[in-house]
Design a protein around this motif. Structure first.
Motif, mmCIF file in Angstrom:
data_model
loop_
_atom_site.group_PDB
_atom_site.id
_atom_site.type_symbol
_atom_site.label_atom_id
_atom_site.label_comp_id
_atom_site.label_asym_id
_atom_site.label_seq_id
_atom_site.Cartn_x
_atom_site.Cartn_y
_atom_site.Cartn_z
ATOM 1 N N SER A 127 16.540 -61.079 -3.283
ATOM 2 C CA SER A 127 16.273 -61.418 -1.881
ATOM 3 C C SER A 127 17.475 -62.063 -1.208
ATOM 4 C CB SER A 127 15.054 -62.329 -1.764
ATOM 5 O OG SER A 127 15.290 -63.577 -2.380
ATOM 6 N N LEU A 128 18.427 -62.548 -2.010
ATOM 7 C CA LEU A 128 19.657 -63.129 -1.479
ATOM 8 C C LEU A 128 20.832 -62.157 -1.564
ATOM 9 C CD1 LEU A 128 19.483 -66.731 -3.009
ATOM 10 C CD2 LEU A 128 18.599 -65.926 -0.804
ATOM 11 N N GLY A 129 20.564 -60.931 -2.022
ATOM 12 C CA GLY A 129 21.640 -59.967 -2.157
ATOM 13 C C GLY A 129 22.478 -60.185 -3.401
ATOM 14 N N ARG A 130 21.849 -60.625 -4.490
ATOM 15 C CA ARG A 130 22.544 -60.857 -5.755
ATOM 16 C C ARG A 130 21.853 -60.031 -6.838
ATOM 17 N NH1 ARG A 130 25.374 -62.573 -2.208
ATOM 18 N NH2 ARG A 130 26.044 -64.752 -1.949
ATOM 19 N N TYR A 131 22.631 -59.193 -7.522
ATOM 20 C CA TYR A 131 22.079 -58.244 -8.482
ATOM 21 C C TYR A 131 22.893 -58.285 -9.768
ATOM 22 C CZ TYR A 131 20.559 -56.645 -3.890
ATOM 23 O OH TYR A 131 20.065 -56.595 -2.613
ATOM 24 N N CYS A 132 22.204 -58.163 -10.903
ATOM 25 C CA CYS A 132 22.884 -58.187 -12.191
ATOM 26 C C CYS A 132 22.478 -56.950 -12.980
ATOM 27 C CB CYS A 132 22.521 -59.455 -12.957
ATOM 28 S SG CYS A 132 23.676 -59.879 -14.275
ATOM 29 N N LEU A 137 27.667 -58.990 -12.344
ATOM 30 C CA LEU A 137 27.069 -59.530 -11.131
ATOM 31 C C LEU A 137 27.633 -58.830 -9.906
ATOM 32 C CD1 LEU A 137 25.173 -61.698 -9.928
ATOM 33 C CD2 LEU A 137 27.134 -63.255 -9.878
ATOM 34 N N PHE A 138 26.738 -58.475 -8.989
ATOM 35 C CA PHE A 138 27.097 -57.864 -7.713
ATOM 36 C C PHE A 138 26.547 -58.753 -6.604
ATOM 37 C CE2 PHE A 138 27.017 -54.622 -10.879
ATOM 38 C CZ PHE A 138 28.001 -53.709 -10.533
ATOM 39 N N ALA A 139 27.296 -58.870 -5.503
ATOM 40 C CA ALA A 139 26.890 -59.780 -4.436
ATOM 41 C C ALA A 139 27.125 -59.158 -3.068
ATOM 42 C CB ALA A 139 27.661 -61.096 -4.539
ATOM 43 N N ARG A 140 26.128 -59.317 -2.207
ATOM 44 C CA ARG A 140 26.269 -58.876 -0.821
ATOM 45 C C ARG A 140 27.211 -59.824 -0.079
ATOM 46 N NH1 ARG A 140 23.192 -55.532 1.968
ATOM 47 N NH2 ARG A 140 21.438 -55.666 0.491
ATOM 48 N N MET A 141 27.953 -59.282 0.862
ATOM 49 C CA MET A 141 28.808 -60.103 1.718
ATOM 50 C C MET A 141 27.925 -60.775 2.765
ATOM 51 S SD MET A 141 31.948 -61.023 2.102
ATOM 52 C CE MET A 141 33.131 -61.645 3.310
ATOM 53 N N GLY A 142 27.584 -62.037 2.518
ATOM 54 C CA GLY A 142 26.742 -62.779 3.452
ATOM 55 C C GLY A 142 25.278 -62.733 3.063
ATOM 56 N N ILE A 143 24.722 -63.889 2.649
ATOM 57 C CA ILE A 143 23.287 -63.980 2.357
ATOM 58 C C ILE A 143 22.517 -63.921 3.670
ATOM 59 C CG2 ILE A 143 21.476 -65.515 1.488
ATOM 60 C CD1 ILE A 143 23.513 -66.579 -0.515
ATOM 61 N N GLY A 144 21.415 -63.179 3.670
ATOM 62 C CA GLY A 144 20.625 -63.050 4.891
ATOM 63 C C GLY A 144 21.286 -62.165 5.917
ATOM 64 N N SER A 145 22.164 -61.267 5.453
ATOM 65 C CA SER A 145 22.865 -60.364 6.362
ATOM 66 C C SER A 145 22.709 -58.937 5.845
ATOM 67 C CB SER A 145 24.354 -60.724 6.428
ATOM 68 O OG SER A 145 25.014 -60.336 5.230
ATOM 69 N N THR A 146 23.361 -58.005 6.492
ATOM 70 C CA THR A 146 23.351 -56.608 6.051
ATOM 71 C C THR A 146 24.723 -56.203 5.541
ATOM 72 O OG1 THR A 146 23.814 -55.874 8.318
ATOM 73 C CG2 THR A 146 21.501 -55.962 7.633
ATOM 74 N N GLY A 147 25.480 -57.176 5.047
ATOM 75 C CA GLY A 147 26.828 -56.911 4.580
ATOM 76 C C GLY A 147 26.869 -56.001 3.361
ATOM 77 N N GLN A 148 28.025 -55.485 3.069
ATOM 78 C CA GLN A 148 28.221 -54.584 1.945
ATOM 79 C C GLN A 148 28.084 -55.343 0.625
ATOM 80 O OE1 GLN A 148 31.722 -52.143 2.349
ATOM 81 N NE2 GLN A 148 31.775 -51.578 0.180
ATOM 82 N N ILE A 149 27.659 -54.634 -0.416
ATOM 83 C CA ILE A 149 27.515 -55.209 -1.744
ATOM 84 C C ILE A 149 28.757 -54.866 -2.571
ATOM 85 C CG2 ILE A 149 26.154 -55.195 -3.879
ATOM 86 C CD1 ILE A 149 23.730 -54.473 -2.090
#
Length: 445
Positions: A127-132, A137-149
């Motif tokens: 839900s925070l854009g963090r995936y393992c 670990l993969f992370a979205r650019m900006g929590i609560g945003s539509t940024g790229q992962i």
């Protein structure tokens, strides 16, 4: 000091991350208070019917020696509460290194205190854009945003982190630089299997002497089995020590809701617009920088503090009086204000002190609140936020309403009557889209 209503106690390695865990516990229906320091019995007595407590720590900016000196007594105090779970809460981008904020050192101390056979490690937070996946670990650019992962070691913000730049996405390899404990993995294919197969695989890893087990996750519906897996490892006679992001609270909360131990909260109080809003920002994240630029375009005023001069000064003689007077004047005119460092850590020498910057920003905020009608404050910056909260004389916070994932609006508790009951929001560097400060101003998305 056993409290039989408490299910979980957690220690956050910084303040912004600690409010993240507070949010997901509160959403799950666990009445939770987040304290600045491990609470005394007298403090706890002032809070009724708590299901969970948190301690907003400072360890993300500490050396391993400082961490051990801080975490040993804190973990021991939390163990005495009689909870099933004690969680060392870390940033969902696993910010750490062998010399600063070592998660490996926290694990070593936790094992020494709790004597668990196995420490679950859950960093993913979908839900925070963090995936393992397969330990990476993969992370979205900006929590609560539509940024790229991005894979963590290719994340534009994290590879430039001023203190703990990300150079490895495989969390097992990253952590192996910080602890000699054997690290096992429940990979994404195993996590997708039925619970009994997942449990059997965990038991096999424990038989193979894995003292730490990293658990992959990609989707929120995987958290029910993960939460059950973690919960069944624990009991009040032998509290389970776990490490990870607020994914730990998400997983346990989902399981506790499924088993009706807790009832999830689905509605929250309406908020009024802040009049005016005060933002203090020690963050040098590009996400925060864009949010500041957006706010200035919308008419916010700004005060840029000279971070280098602040950090060259003594902690008890910070040169902030001029900034305080300017900030009070602006707030008294009813204008929204951002007091920030202009991302200074990227522009000046790397020896800048998070403690001094956080204290300066917190003292400015406290004086503004005491001198004006400001009743909502945003504190942006993971490394500086814990110091800012202490300088503001905040004792604890309780969640009021979720606005942006990972950064709830809270109510402060303080012995200072001017600070007690103000609304306060703690924002990590990666949280929110460019409209973030506008959302906190309006009190709604």
């Amino acid at each position: 000091m056993v409290n039989h209503n408490l299910l979980l106690a957690y220690y956050g390695d910084d303040f912004t991350g600690s409010t993240d865990a507070l949010e997901f516990l509160s959403k799950a229906g666990a009445k939770t208070a987040l304290f600045i320091d491990a609470p005394t019995a007298t403090q706890l007595a002032a809070y009724t019917d708590l299901n969970a407590i948190g301690v907003a720590g400072l360890s993300r900016s500490m050396s391993p020696r400082q961490m051990e000196a801080t975490l040993l007594p804190t973990f021991s105090a939390l163990k005495q509460l009689g909870v099933k779970h004690v969680h060392y809460k870390v940033c969902s981008t696993f910010d750490s290194s062998p010399t600063t904020g070592s998660i490996g050192k926290a694990i070593d101390v936790g094992i020494a205190v709790f004597q668990n056979t196995c420490v679950p490690l859950l960093v993913a937070a979908p839900s925070l854009g963090r995936y393992c996946a397969f330990g990476n670990l993969f992370a979205r650019m900006g929590i609560g945003s539509t940024g790229q992962i991005y894979r963590l070691d290719r994340h534009p913000a994290m590879i430039k982190h001023p203190v703990t730049p990300a150079d490895e996405s495989d969390l097992r390899l990253h952590l192996a630089k910080q602890t000699d404990k054997k690290i096992g993995l429940l990979d994404i294919l195993q996590v997708a299997k039925p619970f009994q197969e997942l449990s059997t695989r965990l038991a096999k890893l424990m038989d193979e002497q894995s003292k730490v087990v990293l658990i992959d996750a990609m989707y929120e519906d995987q958290f029910l089995n993960i939460g059950r897996l973690i919960d069944e490892l624990a009991d009040k006679e032998q509290p389970l020590f776990s490490v990870g992001s607020s994914g730990v609270e998400m997983a346990l909360g989902k399981y506790w809701n499924e088993t009706q131990m807790l009832q999830a909260v689905t509605s929250w109080q309406a908020l009024e617009k802040a009049d005016p809003l005060l933002v203090i920002a020690g963050s040098c994240s590009p996400v925060t920088s864009r949010q500041i630029s957006w706010a200035l375009e919308q008419g916010f005023k700004e005060i840029i503090i000279d971070a280098q001069i602040i950090c060259d000064s003594e902690i008890d003689a910070l040169p902030i009086e001029e900034y305080i007077q300017k900030a009070v004047d602006i707030a008294q005119q009813g204008q929204h204000l951002i007091v920030h460092t202009n991302g200074s850590k990227e522009n000046v020498k790397a020896t800048l002190s998070s403690e001094k910057l956080g204290n300066a920003l917190g003292l400015i905020a406290k004086k503004v609140v005491e001198s004006t009608n400001v009743s909502r404050v945003v504190i942006a910056g993971g490394d500086t936020s814990s110091y800012a909260a202490r300088a503001m004389e905040i004792e604890a916070v309780e969640m009021l309403v979720p606005l942006v994932a990972g950064a709830p609006l809270c109510k402060a508790r303080s012995a200072n009557p001017s600070i007690n009951n103000i609304e306060v929001n703690f924002k990590g560097g990666q949280v929110g889209d460019e409209r973030y400060f506008g959302i906190l101003l309006e009190g709604k998305l």
